[in-house]
Design an enzyme around this catalytic site. Structure first.
Site, PDB file in Angstrom:
ATOM      1  N   SER A  71      -5.056   4.053  -5.442  1.00 57.32           N
ATOM      2  CA  SER A  71      -3.700   3.659  -5.839  1.00 57.32           C
ATOM      3  C   SER A  71      -3.637   2.878  -7.151  1.00 57.32           C
ATOM      4  O   SER A  71      -2.589   2.819  -7.771  1.00 57.32           O
ATOM      5  CB  SER A  71      -3.041   2.873  -4.714  1.00 57.32           C
ATOM      6  OG  SER A  71      -3.855   1.808  -4.299  1.00 57.32           O
ATOM      7  N   HIS A  93      -1.489   8.419  -1.125  1.00 60.13           N
ATOM      8  CA  HIS A  93      -0.975   8.842  -2.436  1.00 60.13           C
ATOM      9  C   HIS A  93      -1.288  10.300  -2.756  1.00 60.13           C
ATOM     10  O   HIS A  93      -1.012  10.758  -3.856  1.00 60.13           O
ATOM     11  CB  HIS A  93      -1.534   7.944  -3.547  1.00 60.13           C
ATOM     12  CG  HIS A  93      -0.905   6.595  -3.563  1.00 60.13           C
ATOM     13  ND1 HIS A  93       0.319   6.350  -4.150  1.00 60.13           N
ATOM     14  CD2 HIS A  93      -1.311   5.417  -3.044  1.00 60.13           C
ATOM     15  CE1 HIS A  93       0.629   5.080  -3.999  1.00 60.13           C
ATOM     16  NE2 HIS A  93      -0.340   4.482  -3.328  1.00 60.13           N
ATOM     17  N   LYS A  95       5.874   7.028   0.992  1.00 54.39           N
ATOM     18  CA  LYS A  95       5.729   7.322  -0.438  1.00 54.39           C
ATOM     19  C   LYS A  95       6.433   8.642  -0.746  1.00 54.39           C
ATOM     20  O   LYS A  95       7.652   8.700  -0.707  1.00 54.39           O
ATOM     21  CB  LYS A  95       4.261   7.290  -0.821  1.00 54.39           C
ATOM     22  CG  LYS A  95       3.650   5.924  -0.467  1.00 54.39           C
ATOM     23  CD  LYS A  95       2.304   5.706  -1.030  1.00 54.39           C
ATOM     24  CE  LYS A  95       1.655   4.457  -0.462  1.00 54.39           C
ATOM     25  NZ  LYS A  95       2.330   3.203  -0.790  1.00 54.39           N
TER      26      LYS A  95
HETATM   27  N1  PMP Z   1      -2.917   3.194   2.205  1.00 55.99           N
HETATM   28  C1  PMP Z   1      -2.697   3.243   0.881  1.00 55.99           C
HETATM   29  C2  PMP Z   1      -3.747   3.838  -0.003  1.00 55.99           C
HETATM   30  C3  PMP Z   1      -1.501   2.751   0.350  1.00 55.99           C
HETATM   31  O1  PMP Z   1      -1.279   2.785  -0.968  1.00 55.99           O
HETATM   32  C4  PMP Z   1      -0.533   2.205   1.226  1.00 55.99           C
HETATM   33  C5  PMP Z   1       0.788   1.672   0.721  1.00 55.99           C
HETATM   34  N2  PMP Z   1       0.701   0.696  -0.246  1.00 55.99           N
HETATM   35  C6  PMP Z   1      -0.810   2.172   2.600  1.00 55.99           C
HETATM   36  C7  PMP Z   1      -2.008   2.679   3.051  1.00 55.99           C
HETATM   37  C8  PMP Z   1       0.153   1.593   3.574  1.00 55.99           C
HETATM   38  O2  PMP Z   1       1.186   2.496   3.838  1.00 55.99           O
HETATM   39  P1  PMP Z   1       2.575   1.991   4.413  1.00 55.99           P
HETATM   40  O3  PMP Z   1       3.471   1.688   3.247  1.00 55.99           O
HETATM   41  O4  PMP Z   1       3.073   3.151   5.200  1.00 55.99           O
HETATM   42  O5  PMP Z   1       2.299   0.804   5.258  1.00 55.99           O
END
Ligand code: PMP
Length: 398
Positions: free
Chosen positions: A186, A214, A246
């Site tokens: 990310s 992502h 997302k």
């Molecule tokens: N894993 C990754 C790689 C993320 O970027 C995110 C969100 N920032 C999450 C898990 C968590 O997802 P959620 O927004 O559904 O809690």
């Protein structure tokens, strides 16, 4: 007078402010769209995870409204008691089909999926091996296990091999080994070499868990995610985890894999068992998002077209876009202070893109993280690129 037991709240917050490491929250006044109103100003949105613009799509909104009318605004319970609605079950069947998996399970969030499932997959006498740049929700999930932990260098398959070889010598032998990696990272926008990870770990009998938050609706056939991107199956990658928050435009975490993974996960994950289930409009909007992905490939195609145009223009101006291979594009700045200044100046120029600074990335690696969007027009992109050029020259980045 006794000492104020909450005095640390103020002092620790002030310390963050002093180091310019505090979050300065901006307010989105209306939908998340390519031109959005933020703090009273119209800006080009370059930092939303709403990659395909689905969070404000009429079909998702209508599905949510219809579900409120038919099922109400809340589920009334956790799923194992009285909150397992037909909409949740339908969403899981649709997601499994979309992912080409035997079964899927939906969690309240992606964070809840990682924090709830990882500590159940491994425990005492087991080993968990994690990419050094994995997401914080994985790190928290790992912290909840009693398993031993090892790290491999970022996307470095030979280093993973080294860790696996060392693990082989461990006495007593580890019972289970779990390898866990983000699919798309990310902060850098690079892709885990999942095919090579599978190959390397096969002889060791390790389980493989990928967090594709992502990558889904971005990578793979029609946005089916990283497992599809590498032409792998859920016999190679045992847990494909993701999120509806997302590109799907709604909220909620999920896992896909075997039927027994689903049954195991919902019987054991405390975050799933002990937390209320999604409101009906959330489940219905997620189903509508899958419908759109299955029938309207143009959104994913536009996302990639926009990504190619933007990254090429930025590179032509001399910006360093790091390791990006996806619609996450880090524009490398260097020092945290400069990245903060860059973001503020972009905002003044009508572009909303956030700085990513230490401790989210290493010191000296501060960046502006651009997240591309399929709904941005050529005019939006050109305006954003012009603003980057102007601020980049002003702050001596290019
Ligand atoms: N894993 C990754 C790689 C993320 O970027 C995110 C969100 N920032 C999450 C898990 C968590 O997802 P959620 O927004 O559904 O809690």
């Amino acid at each position: 007078m006794t000492r104020d037991p909450t005095a640390f709240l103020k002092s620790e917050y002030e310390e963050l402010v002093k180091q310019a490491l505090d979050w300065r929250l901006r307010e989105l006044q209306g939908p998340s769209s390519p031109r959005a109103i933020v703090d009273g100003k119209e800006v080009i949105m370059l930092c939303s995870n709403n990659y395909l613009g689905l969070s404000n799509h009429p079909k998702l909104k209508q599905a949510a409204i219809d579900a409120i009318k038919s099922h109400g605004v809340g589920s009334g319970s956790v799923r194992p008691i009285a909150g397992n609605m037909d909409l949740h079950e339908e969403l899981e069947r649709r997601l499994a089909k979309f992912k080409g998996a035997e079964a899927s399970l939906v969690y309240q969030t992606g964070f809840a999926a990682n924090a709830g499932l990882i500590p159940q997959l491994v425990g005492k006498g087991d080993l968990i091996i994690s990419d050094e740049l994995n997401h914080g929700s994985i790190i928290d999930g790992v912290r909840l296990t009693r398993a031993e932990r090892a790290i491999f260098k970022h996307t470095d398959v030979p280093d993973l091999g080294r860790v696996l070889d060392e693990a082989k010598k461990h006495k007593p032998a580890y019972n289970r080994i779990l390898i866990i990696t983000d699919g798309v990272f990310s902060m850098d926008g690079d892709i885990a070499p999942l095919d090579q990870i599978v190959k390397m770990s096969n002889p060791h009998g390790a389980m493989i868990y990928v967090d594709d938050a992502h990558g889904e609706a971005v990578l793979g056939k029609g946005g089916r995610g990283i497992v599809s991107h590498f032409n792998l199956t859920h016999r190679d990658v045992h847990v494909e985890m993701g999120t509806f928050s997302k590109a799907f435009g709604v909220v909620g975490g999920h896992i896909s894999g075997s039927e027994y993974l689903r049954k195991f996960a919902y019987n054991k994950s405390r975050t799933w068992l002990l937390s209320g289930s999604h409101p009906p409009p959330v489940a219905a909007a997620c189903i509508a998002a899958i419908d759109i992905l299955e029938t309207e490939p143009k959104h994913v195609e536009n996302l990639w077209k926009n990504r190619e145009y933007f990254i090429k223009s930025m590179q032509d101006f001399g910006f360093n876009t790091g390791m990006s291979e996806t619609p996450i594009i880090p524009v490398m700045i260097g020092e945290s202070d400069d990245a903060q200044k860059f973001s503020v100046r972009l905002f003044e120029e009508g572009v909303f893109a956030l700085p990513i600074v230490y401790p989210m990335v290493a010191r000296g690696q501060a960046r502006i993280r651009v997240i591309m969007n399929s709904a941005l027009t050529m005019e939006d992109l050109n305006s954003a690129i012009t603003a980057f050029e102007k601020v980049g020259k002003e702050l001596n980045i290019i």
